[in-house]
Design an enzyme around this catalytic site. Structure first.
Site, short mmCIF file in Angstrom:
data_model
loop_
_atom_site.label_atom_id
_atom_site.label_comp_id
_atom_site.label_asym_id
_atom_site.label_seq_id
_atom_site.Cartn_x
_atom_site.Cartn_y
_atom_site.Cartn_z
CE LYS A 170 -4.71 1.61 -0.40
NZ LYS A 170 -4.13 0.28 -0.32
CB SER A 190 -4.33 1.04 3.98
OG SER A 190 -3.48 0.86 2.88
CB SER A 211 -0.97 0.01 1.19
OG SER A 211 -2.06 -0.83 0.93
#
Length: 399
Positions: A94, A149, A91
């Site tokens: 992101k 997340s 993640s």
């Protein structure tokens, strides 16, 4: 673009780029050959080397497969280990999603979520708890991305942006603009997909670019928020960044301002953090430490401590390059994907594996448009691995 140091200028400009036949670097020997043929390494030649690169004493002992510590303002890389090693980012990717999409929508804009917005979320994803039929503000969706997340929040925003495929293409283009040429984007959420890779160097570039946006900085530094639960009800969500909140037996890190953590079964634990002390801001990326889930934070803290301490005297071993470019030039990177030929056979080569020789900028422009279109048509998307984020208190996760 601001005036660059000589090292940064060499790393950025290198060659006047023109395309020659695309050649994926497949071995250390071919990497050396590419460099001898005149290619440049993004951030400086020393960052292409394996192992620890540093010009100062007192570095902590670390187990991560790759890491990097840099000064956000000067761009100087103070120390690194396998800076350009291509690994699954989880993640932390992101950050690139947010840097790409966050400027597109006003935070007060409202969106009623449909089932179609949530239809393509990989099974096992971390979720903030978005429900079809509920209306959310853009600010709430970004809180779901940064704090929990939440892949559900990512996919809603991606659909608002024109769809997952369009968002992936825009993220890849943004990565190229930032010269994050180790990065190959397959999904906007960072979940395990075949060929989805990045590097400690690239993740640090994403953090540096994102933190220039005040909204990005505000979201990544938010500890808790109230999230809609349907009707007028809400529930509290907490940031999963343990150095920010002090959760799971850790203490909050003094001066921490963000940025993003990640975990998948394939990527292990990943983290990029930023902290400010005495007017100086350092960026640290740590990927795949050998120990448990706290190790990625502990090793980040150790690198920050070193950077604010003995690292002040460190001579840079490379530079974080500036976005864009001059005269059509494109920096290139030579390191081979980790795992040898077998890995290279299953992982699509990132743009960092391509060689460019001197010549006209027009051909390089064709390389960007034509070659990348060809590569994208060849990509496959295969979800793999269980839950994307380690379980945290106070959120919703689907197993």
């Amino acid at each position: 673009m601001r005036e660059c140091s000589p090292l940064s200028r060499r790393a950025l400009l290198g060659l006047a780029a023109a395309a020659v036949p695309l050649t994926a670097t497949a071995s250390p020997a071919s990497a050396a050959g590419a460099r001898s043929a005149g290619t440049a390494v993004v951030g400086g030649e020393r960052l292409a080397r394996g192992g620890v690169q540093v010009r100062a004493a007192g570095l902590p002992r670390l187990t991560a497969q790759a890491w990097l510590v840099a000064d956000r303002d000067t761009g100087e890389v103070l120390a690194s280990h396998n800076a350009h090693r291509r690994l699954a980012p989880a993640s932390t990717l992101k950050m690139l999603f947010a840097d790409t999409v966050l400027p597109r929508f006003e935070r007060g804009q409202r969106h009623r979520v449909t089932a179609a917005d949530l239809a393509d979320i990989p099974s096992g994803s971390s979720l903030v708890g978005i429900q079809p039929g509920t209306t959310y503000t853009v600010e709430q969706l970004w809180q779901g991305v940064f704090l929990r997340s939440g892949n559900d929040a990512v996919h809603v925003l991606a659909h608002m942006n024109g769809g997952v495929a369009r968002t992936v293409a825009e993220m890849q283009a943004r990565a190229e603009h930032l010269h994050a040429l180790d990065t190959h984007v397959v999904s906007p959420d960072g979940f395990d997909h075949q060929g989805q890779i990045s590097s400690a160097y690239d993740l640090t570039l994403f953090a540096r670019a994102g933190l220039q946006n005040p909204e990005f900085r505000r979201y990544c530094g938010t500890r808790t928020a109230d999230f809609p639960a349907g009707g007028k009800k809400t529930f509290q969500i907490q940031n999963t960044d343990r150095l920010l909140t002090g959760a799971w037996g850790l203490h909050p890190y003094e001066g921490l301002i963000g940025v993003k953590n990640g975990y998948t079964s394939h990527a292990g634990n990943t983290f990029t953090g930023a902290a400010t002390r005495d007017g100086r801001t350092l960026l640290v990326s740590v990927l795949h430490p050998a120990e448990g889930s706290n190790a990625v934070y502990e090793q980040t803290a150790a690198l920050l401590d070193w950077g604010f301490g003995r690292g002040r005297a460190a001579q840079p071993v490379g530079m974080l390059v500036e976005p864009g470019g001059t005269g059509g030039s494109r920096p290139t990177v030579s390191p081979v994907p980790e795992g040898g030929a077998a890995h290279a056979a299953t992982t699509p080569p990132g743009p960092s594996a391509f060689r460019l020789a001197e010549g006209g900028a027009g051909t390089a422009a064709l390389l960007g448009a034509g070659a990348w279109a060809l590569l994208r048509r060849r990509r496959t998307r295969t979800a793999a691995g269980p839950a994307e984020e380690a379980p945290q208190p106070g959120g919703r996760h689907r197993r």
